[in-house]
Design an enzyme around this catalytic site. Sequence first.
Site, PDB file in Angstrom:
ATOM      1  N   ASN A 208     -22.640  -9.019-137.745  1.00  0.00           N
ATOM      2  CA  ASN A 208     -22.978  -8.373-136.447  1.00  0.00           C
ATOM      3  C   ASN A 208     -24.245  -7.779-136.960  1.00  0.00           C
ATOM      4  O   ASN A 208     -24.805  -7.701-138.013  1.00  0.00           O
ATOM      5  CB  ASN A 208     -21.746  -7.260-136.301  1.00  0.00           C
ATOM      6  CG  ASN A 208     -21.457  -6.540-137.523  1.00  0.00           C
ATOM      7  OD1 ASN A 208     -22.498  -5.578-137.815  1.00  0.00           O
ATOM      8  ND2 ASN A 208     -20.337  -6.458-137.881  1.00  0.00           N
ATOM      9  N   PHE A 323     -15.648   5.741-137.305  1.00  0.00           N
ATOM     10  CA  PHE A 323     -16.809   5.548-136.332  1.00  0.00           C
ATOM     11  C   PHE A 323     -16.413   5.003-135.206  1.00  0.00           C
ATOM     12  O   PHE A 323     -15.496   3.930-135.191  1.00  0.00           O
ATOM     13  CB  PHE A 323     -18.102   4.994-137.058  1.00  0.00           C
ATOM     14  CG  PHE A 323     -18.628   5.911-137.822  1.00  0.00           C
ATOM     15  CD1 PHE A 323     -18.284   6.583-139.085  1.00  0.00           C
ATOM     16  CD2 PHE A 323     -20.159   6.277-137.427  1.00  0.00           C
ATOM     17  CE1 PHE A 323     -18.975   7.316-139.789  1.00  0.00           C
ATOM     18  CE2 PHE A 323     -20.869   7.094-138.219  1.00  0.00           C
ATOM     19  CZ  PHE A 323     -20.214   7.501-139.225  1.00  0.00           C
ATOM     20  N   LYS A 341      -5.677   4.884-133.951  1.00  0.00           N
ATOM     21  CA  LYS A 341      -6.179   4.641-135.450  1.00  0.00           C
ATOM     22  C   LYS A 341      -5.328   5.887-136.197  1.00  0.00           C
ATOM     23  O   LYS A 341      -5.257   5.456-137.450  1.00  0.00           O
ATOM     24  CB  LYS A 341      -7.454   4.404-135.753  1.00  0.00           C
ATOM     25  CG  LYS A 341      -8.430   3.538-134.883  1.00  0.00           C
ATOM     26  CD  LYS A 341      -8.791   2.534-135.839  1.00  0.00           C
ATOM     27  CE  LYS A 341      -9.762   1.526-134.793  1.00  0.00           C
ATOM     28  NZ  LYS A 341     -10.109   0.518-135.545  1.00  0.00           N
TER      29      LYS A 341
HETATM   30  O1  C5P Z   1     -11.898  -0.650-133.366  1.00  0.00           O
HETATM   31  P1  C5P Z   1     -13.224  -0.632-133.868  1.00  0.00           P
HETATM   32  O2  C5P Z   1     -13.810  -1.507-134.393  1.00  0.00           O
HETATM   33  O3  C5P Z   1     -13.975  -0.096-132.660  1.00  0.00           O
HETATM   34  O4  C5P Z   1     -13.240   0.921-134.900  1.00  0.00           O
HETATM   35  C1  C5P Z   1     -14.197   1.121-135.375  1.00  0.00           C
HETATM   36  C2  C5P Z   1     -13.819   2.174-136.520  1.00  0.00           C
HETATM   37  O5  C5P Z   1     -12.725   1.396-137.507  1.00  0.00           O
HETATM   38  C3  C5P Z   1     -14.861   2.123-137.630  1.00  0.00           C
HETATM   39  O6  C5P Z   1     -14.776   3.386-138.578  1.00  0.00           O
HETATM   40  C4  C5P Z   1     -14.716   1.151-138.761  1.00  0.00           C
HETATM   41  O7  C5P Z   1     -15.109   1.272-139.859  1.00  0.00           O
HETATM   42  C5  C5P Z   1     -13.039   1.032-138.635  1.00  0.00           C
HETATM   43  N1  C5P Z   1     -12.753  -0.355-138.696  1.00  0.00           N
HETATM   44  C6  C5P Z   1     -11.773  -0.774-139.795  1.00  0.00           C
HETATM   45  N2  C5P Z   1     -11.370  -1.971-139.938  1.00  0.00           N
HETATM   46  C7  C5P Z   1     -11.484  -2.948-138.846  1.00  0.00           C
HETATM   47  C8  C5P Z   1     -12.128  -2.476-137.652  1.00  0.00           C
HETATM   48  C9  C5P Z   1     -12.532  -1.278-137.625  1.00  0.00           C
HETATM   49  O8  C5P Z   1     -12.001   0.100-140.898  1.00  0.00           O
HETATM   50  N3  C5P Z   1     -10.805  -4.027-139.090  1.00  0.00           N
END
Ligand code: C5P
Length: 399
Positions: A208, A323, A341
């Site tokens: 990304n 974030f 979360k």
């Molecule tokens: O669900 P989303 O990807 O939007 O969530 C973003 C947040 O969750 C960020 O803080 C990112 O670092 C964390 N994240 C994570 N592991 C994942 C997906 C997102 O720690 N597999």
Amino acid sequence: MLAQRRILLIIGGGIAAFKSLDLIRRLRERGALVTPVLTRAGTEFVTPLSVSALAGEKLYSDLFDLTDEAEMGHIELSRSADLVLVAPATADLMAKMAQGHADDLASTLLMATDTPVMIAPAMNVRMWEHAATQRNLATLRADGITVVGPNEGDMACGEFGPGRMAEPLEIVAAVERALAEGPLAGRRVLVTSGPTHEPIDPVRYIANRSSGAQGAALAAALRDLGAEVIFVTGPARVPPPAGVTVVPVETAQEMLVAVESALPVDAAIFAAAVADWRMAQASDRKMKKTKGGSLELHFAENPDILATVSRLEADRPALVVGFAAETDDVIENAKAKRQRKGCDWIVANDVSHATGIMGGQENDITLITGDGAEDWPRMGKADVAARLAARIAEVVTGA
Ligand code: C5P
């Protein structure tokens, strides 16, 4: 970061003493003043001349100190430093320290000092594992002495195992931590940053646009407040800041393992843009073009690292920050994400194409806490980091 901090460096008699010459250079590069002390056994491994030349200061040793009492007594010498560092700390020196001997200059200094002491042990693996050394180690730890290393690896004596002195840069990092000042001194903070790369085959991957800029800025801001920062980073474009412990990873699964092994920490900030999906089965051969021109990829869901850490029973950091990069209904989605979360705060930003935030210099955020949403003015990522770090410090220190 060590500008004008004085280190009294005691070099013991072990083969690892040669690394102490590099250690002196590294400490001085960071502005530290190094007063070297060489034990009698140490002179068998490095010369007094090379030690004092690199330190740029007078060397103190049993061979030369007879006249020094007039210039500087051992009491004063031991107390004029900000830190007494013993590297290498041999089994014999550790035993003397644990027993409180004072029969030569180094052990006398260690008995007389009222400043913090750090040791970097180095010895043969059997000597390290010997019950007597382990007993002495426990005693020294209980006395408040900081221990850095030893590392595991090949040894000069031909054996393998723990006993190698920590590398000079690891010792420097430990010294920086020990002498850190600021509200987060003595605290450990984890920051994840950058994108993840999820392999499709040996040459292709899913990624990304995260540059790692906000995560790197946050790590630097937390370091500046005195924290020990564990920086778990995917392959980012922005390099990691100096003075943090960098743990490079590629995939989300590797990131989870690195995060779990960094615990416990006082606060964990998840700034990484983790891929939600990985290939159900990455190919171990390069995928060929097909005649029909279409390709189907099968995905499996990645672990949610933020949610996993937020829901830990043991070792949950006191503050967990996530974030949320959103393109629509930023605040509503971020609030829902905080609940889903289980984290304490969400730093929400609008990454829709027009804002230029992802990969850009600035950030426009809303901080979602248990008390509601705070809209911050648009500012540089370093300013966002400094402001966020200050807020994190308030929570961690209970200020
Ligand atoms: O669900 P989303 O990807 O939007 O969530 C973003 C947040 O969750 C960020 O803080 C990112 O670092 C964390 N994240 C994570 N592991 C994942 C997906 C997102 O720690 N597999």
